[in-house]
Scaffold this motif. Sequence first.
Motif, mmCIF file in Angstrom:
data_model
loop_
_atom_site.group_PDB
_atom_site.id
_atom_site.type_symbol
_atom_site.label_atom_id
_atom_site.label_comp_id
_atom_site.label_asym_id
_atom_site.label_seq_id
_atom_site.Cartn_x
_atom_site.Cartn_y
_atom_site.Cartn_z
ATOM 1 N N LEU A 163 0.817 -1.211 0.000
ATOM 2 C CA LEU A 163 0.000 0.000 0.000
ATOM 3 C C LEU A 163 0.853 1.264 0.000
ATOM 4 N N HIS A 186 1.981 1.689 -3.482
ATOM 5 C CA HIS A 186 0.859 2.191 -4.290
ATOM 6 C C HIS A 186 0.651 3.684 -4.054
ATOM 7 N N SER A 187 0.723 4.088 -2.792
ATOM 8 C CA SER A 187 0.547 5.505 -2.449
ATOM 9 C C SER A 187 1.620 6.372 -3.090
ATOM 10 N N TYR A 196 -8.700 -4.871 -0.869
ATOM 11 C CA TYR A 196 -7.631 -4.071 -1.481
ATOM 12 C C TYR A 196 -7.525 -4.405 -2.968
ATOM 13 N N GLU A 247 -6.540 -2.889 -5.430
ATOM 14 C CA GLU A 247 -5.345 -2.398 -6.124
ATOM 15 C C GLU A 247 -4.148 -3.338 -5.961
ATOM 16 N N LEU A 248 -4.261 -4.316 -5.056
ATOM 17 C CA LEU A 248 -3.187 -5.274 -4.802
ATOM 18 C C LEU A 248 -3.554 -6.627 -5.400
ATOM 19 N N THR A 249 -2.616 -7.241 -6.091
ATOM 20 C CA THR A 249 -2.920 -8.473 -6.813
ATOM 21 C C THR A 249 -2.241 -9.688 -6.187
ATOM 22 N N ASN A 272 -8.708 -8.757 -8.713
ATOM 23 C CA ASN A 272 -7.265 -8.678 -8.455
ATOM 24 C C ASN A 272 -6.630 -10.047 -8.235
#
Length: 242
Positions: free
Chosen positions: A46, A49-50, A84, A86-88, A115
């Motif tokens: 994360l 990603h940020s 989440y 955005e996380l795979t 994801n």
Amino acid sequence: VSQSRYWHQSKAIEQTAVKSRNAIIATGAGSGKTESFLIPILDTLLKEHSDGKLDPGVRAIVIYPMNALANDQLDRFRDIFAKYPELTFGRFVGPTKETDAEALKLNKNLPFLSNERPSRESIMQDIPHVLITNYAMLERLLLLPQWAGLFTGKLKFIVLDEVHSYDGTKAIEISMLLRRLKARTGRPEGIRCIAASATLGDRDSETDREDAAKFASELFGESFGAEDLISPKFDEQYRDWE
């Protein structure tokens, strides 16, 4: 719910995410060890990603002794990663199908998370951030050139769950496998190694704590100290949580 239930999770997060140290998580079956090592992994992902740096590529490899255990934990991974998108993540074991269509059929046409990378094809087309596998498949992946793209300097975590399964000759094989994995990824700096077990370090003695640290050090080829063992039996702070 007693706070003591989450004691080891708090310690694991502090150990790996805050102090950036390796860890041995030794707590009973059903105590939430999966969350203990996944939360620090998610924290790292994360943050990437940020910062706008989270491109495809394996950041964490979670290794189980056998297919059955990897399969058994998959629903828990799905529950966590559903929060989440955005996380795979992807599971690569022997039965993993070649295409998404085949995987969907095996899954009784129940849809996968957006994801999740459910097939070998989708894993390589959009390499996941977290790869779930077993040691036999990891050895095969390291041998065959078509899977070379999975192993890069982006790797940040190596997790061995049910680490007590590796003893004797098998421990030597696993230690060599992990050394090959790190060599393939260029031994990225700051890699964190996490061992999880319901029985490792289960004898209430300082000698056992040191033995557990020595075992993990030899297995991963990385530094573990007695203080890196997270177990209620060895930490007086645990009693403050009860």
